[in-house]
Write a protein that holds these residues in place. Sequence first.
Motif, PDB file in Angstrom:
ATOM      1  N   THR A 211    -104.412 -12.906 -33.067  1.00  0.00           N
ATOM      2  CA  THR A 211    -103.026 -12.900 -33.555  1.00  0.00           C
ATOM      3  C   THR A 211    -102.062 -12.151 -32.639  1.00  0.00           C
ATOM      4  O   THR A 211    -100.848 -12.207 -32.861  1.00  0.00           O
ATOM      5  N   GLU A 214     -99.186 -14.304 -31.029  1.00  0.00           N
ATOM      6  CA  GLU A 214     -98.203 -14.746 -32.030  1.00  0.00           C
ATOM      7  C   GLU A 214     -97.302 -13.589 -32.458  1.00  0.00           C
ATOM      8  O   GLU A 214     -96.079 -13.738 -32.553  1.00  0.00           O
ATOM      9  N   ARG A 215     -97.884 -12.387 -32.680  1.00  0.00           N
ATOM     10  CA  ARG A 215     -97.097 -11.241 -33.162  1.00  0.00           C
ATOM     11  C   ARG A 215     -96.093 -10.767 -32.111  1.00  0.00           C
ATOM     12  O   ARG A 215     -94.938 -10.475 -32.425  1.00  0.00           O
ATOM     13  N   LYS A 218     -93.294 -13.130 -31.757  1.00  0.00           N
ATOM     14  CA  LYS A 218     -92.398 -13.064 -32.926  1.00  0.00           C
ATOM     15  C   LYS A 218     -91.388 -11.935 -32.751  1.00  0.00           C
ATOM     16  O   LYS A 218     -90.209 -12.076 -33.082  1.00  0.00           O
ATOM     17  N   THR A 301    -102.705 -25.830 -29.297  1.00  0.00           N
ATOM     18  CA  THR A 301    -102.903 -26.121 -30.722  1.00  0.00           C
ATOM     19  C   THR A 301    -103.632 -27.458 -30.869  1.00  0.00           C
ATOM     20  O   THR A 301    -103.763 -28.213 -29.909  1.00  0.00           O
TER      21      THR A 301
END
Length: 346
Positions: A211, A214-215, A218, A301
Amino acid sequence: MCKVLLVDDEYLEREALKIILHEELEGMMIVGEASTGRKAVELCETHNPDMIFMDIRMPGMDGLEATEIIKSRDKEKVIIILTAYDDFRYAQKAIKSGADDYILKPARPADIVEAVKKHKKLKESYREARELKIDELIHQIHIEDYKCAKEKLKTVVHQLIRLYGEQQEQLKENAQMIVKKMLETCEEKDLKPMQHWSKGSSPLEGITLFTVKERLFKVLDHIFEEIVHGKAVEDNKEIYAILNYIEKNIHRPITLEEAAEYVHLSSFYLSKLFKKELNVNFIQYVTERRMERAKELLENTDLPILNIALELSYHEPNYFSKVFKKVVGMTPTEYRESKGKEKSQS
């Protein structure tokens, strides 16, 4: 210069180590010596060594306890345990205490040299990931270049995972440090991106290897959301403002007229400015950036091509594939397959 602390209750052992370090290696400076664990802890505070050679058995506080205390204060200090005990349990205890390496006495010069070179190289890698790459990222945030900031953050995340992928705590600590530096830059610019997070939550809460990317992205997205929507264009930075606006809205069609209105310019003037500054017209630039986003989604993805097309506001998948092939030189399916083969071969 690598600053070294020698810790051993036997004077001759320390002298032997000095000879090896001075004769076999360059750039080593002995900044202190200690015969007890307690003294080693004190000297770490006053002399700030980069590397410590630590005996296990010493009067009073032993090397394992000293190692644990030193590492709790500064995890980046390299501690190499030296011991006469050829016992796997001692090696386990040493590593559990935080030691970086474990060498049996009498230590051969080749073992010392190998350990020093290995850990000096690791420290240099950590420093590069912590300072050089992060500083480049911070610079792009400071000049408000969203596209380049994303590219720099991608490099930082790659380094972070390569260096700390198997060390959960260090991964989290370094991710926290990156976020802290990003937010410090925001404070300088009077931005408040953390207001976008729900109250009481943290961008790094429960962070893992899977993660972390992604974090961090963000956090960057929230920073540029503040820049794009909360700050007026100034100091002739129209082109930077437009590029950031495009990056924030890449998921939907953006017209020249809409972008011109955002920076309070005529569409005619913006079209000429775009061509002059980027040597490409507005529509071509937006299309290429959307295809770059499509490439990221295809590579990272398992989203069906239909969903990727819709994510980028192409409501006709066939048209999306046609545009993608024109820009990239192959269809979305061919691109995904080629990237899959590259990953399986690496």
